[in-house]
Design a protein around this motif. Sequence first.
Motif, short mmCIF file in Angstrom:
data_model
loop_
_atom_site.label_atom_id
_atom_site.label_comp_id
_atom_site.label_asym_id
_atom_site.label_seq_id
_atom_site.Cartn_x
_atom_site.Cartn_y
_atom_site.Cartn_z
N LEU A 95 5.73 1.52 -17.71
CA LEU A 95 7.06 1.70 -17.13
C LEU A 95 6.99 1.89 -15.62
N ALA A 96 5.90 2.50 -15.15
CA ALA A 96 5.72 2.63 -13.71
C ALA A 96 5.61 1.26 -13.05
N SER A 113 -5.29 -1.26 -14.99
CA SER A 113 -6.61 -1.11 -15.60
C SER A 113 -6.55 -0.19 -16.81
N ASN A 114 -5.71 0.85 -16.71
CA ASN A 114 -5.53 1.73 -17.87
C ASN A 114 -4.93 0.97 -19.04
N ILE A 115 -3.97 0.12 -18.73
CA ILE A 115 -3.33 -0.67 -19.78
C ILE A 115 -4.33 -1.63 -20.40
N GLU A 148 -2.25 1.52 -6.55
CA GLU A 148 -1.90 2.40 -7.67
C GLU A 148 -1.56 1.58 -8.92
N ALA A 149 -0.85 0.48 -8.69
CA ALA A 149 -0.47 -0.36 -9.82
C ALA A 149 -1.69 -1.00 -10.48
N ILE A 150 -2.69 -1.32 -9.67
CA ILE A 150 -3.92 -1.89 -10.24
C ILE A 150 -4.60 -0.86 -11.14
N ALA A 205 4.45 -8.69 -7.45
CA ALA A 205 5.32 -8.57 -6.28
C ALA A 205 4.83 -7.51 -5.31
N LEU A 206 3.98 -6.61 -5.75
CA LEU A 206 3.54 -5.51 -4.90
C LEU A 206 2.47 -5.90 -3.88
N VAL A 207 1.76 -6.96 -4.12
CA VAL A 207 0.57 -7.28 -3.31
C VAL A 207 0.91 -7.42 -1.83
#
Length: 354
Positions: A235-236, A207-209, A201-203, A190-192
């Motif tokens: 959670l973020a 990537s960390n996940i 930031e979400a990407i 939904a952020l795109v």
Amino acid sequence: MFSGRQRYWWFQMIGWGGLFLIHLFFAWFYGKFDTPEDRILFFTRALSFVVIGVILTHLMRMFILRLHLLGHNWGLQLLNFILLSIITASICSIIEQQVYKQFELFTQREIDVLKRRGIWLVSFNNMISWFIYMFIWNAIYIIYHYTRDYQQQQIDTLQLKSLVRELELKTIKSNINPHFIFNALNSIRALVDENPGRAREAITELSNILRSSITMHKTESVTLKNELAIIEDYLALEQVRFEDRLAVSYDIDSNTLEKQIPPMMLQMLVENAIKHGISREVQGGLVYIAARLSNNLIELCVQNTGKLTAEKEDTGFGLNSIRDRLKLLYPGRSGFEIRQLNPETVEAKIELPA
């Protein structure tokens, strides 16, 4: 330490050398070393006894291995070894008497006994003595191989269990990985269009996940600190989707941060809390994450606003994978429960060895 062949010859030397020392003790105890001739006679006869015993038992061993006598059932093995002991004892007795006769090792008293009782009766008595030695040798040989094979079987069983356990863990992990990634992608899509900056930031968070989920296949444990870092990223992402409907609270004992826990296990509890709890509440709710040490156990607790639905909570893949991994990693030394803590709150708790 020793190869099988070296160990065998060490046992031969120790066994027959021990019998030689026993004969030496009794000869000395009963005063059979009175003259130099007595001493020479004893050592010559004792040496012939040891040489005959070593050679014939070695030939007997070759016969056992050649005919695979150790591969039969216990009843047949016992019968084979009794017959083999009788045959070998008879041969030893004949050879010993021929050596005594050839090198004139009979004493005058023994010659008188031979004349009085007859050669066959004396030979039979001598064969009985050899039979006892051969039977004891065979018994030790069987027990040794049985013990060695049993230990090897135990090792093979443990290795097989370890392999099965590793394969089961890999199977569970291979299912966790896409399951987790799918949910994370739902949080970010939904952020795109709405917020490209937050999407970047979400990407990074995703990537960390992904890095963590890939690393998960290479290890059985991670520190709680690293697990919490992934949970924070997850959670973020979820807070993007739920906005102010999702509140998060942490209560982490600092002494637990460096403790080892199974990777992605606590995260799955958090994911489960959001999927079956927060997402079903119109007003949203709170996810409370706690970790503490108690009685040499690590207690991991996730509470969420919602109500427990047994048909989904008990049979879902996530919770079943947690139960399976705990059973494989800490058999009999871990605990897991999920319950309705109060009318508004569901609690999931894991206990692990500290």
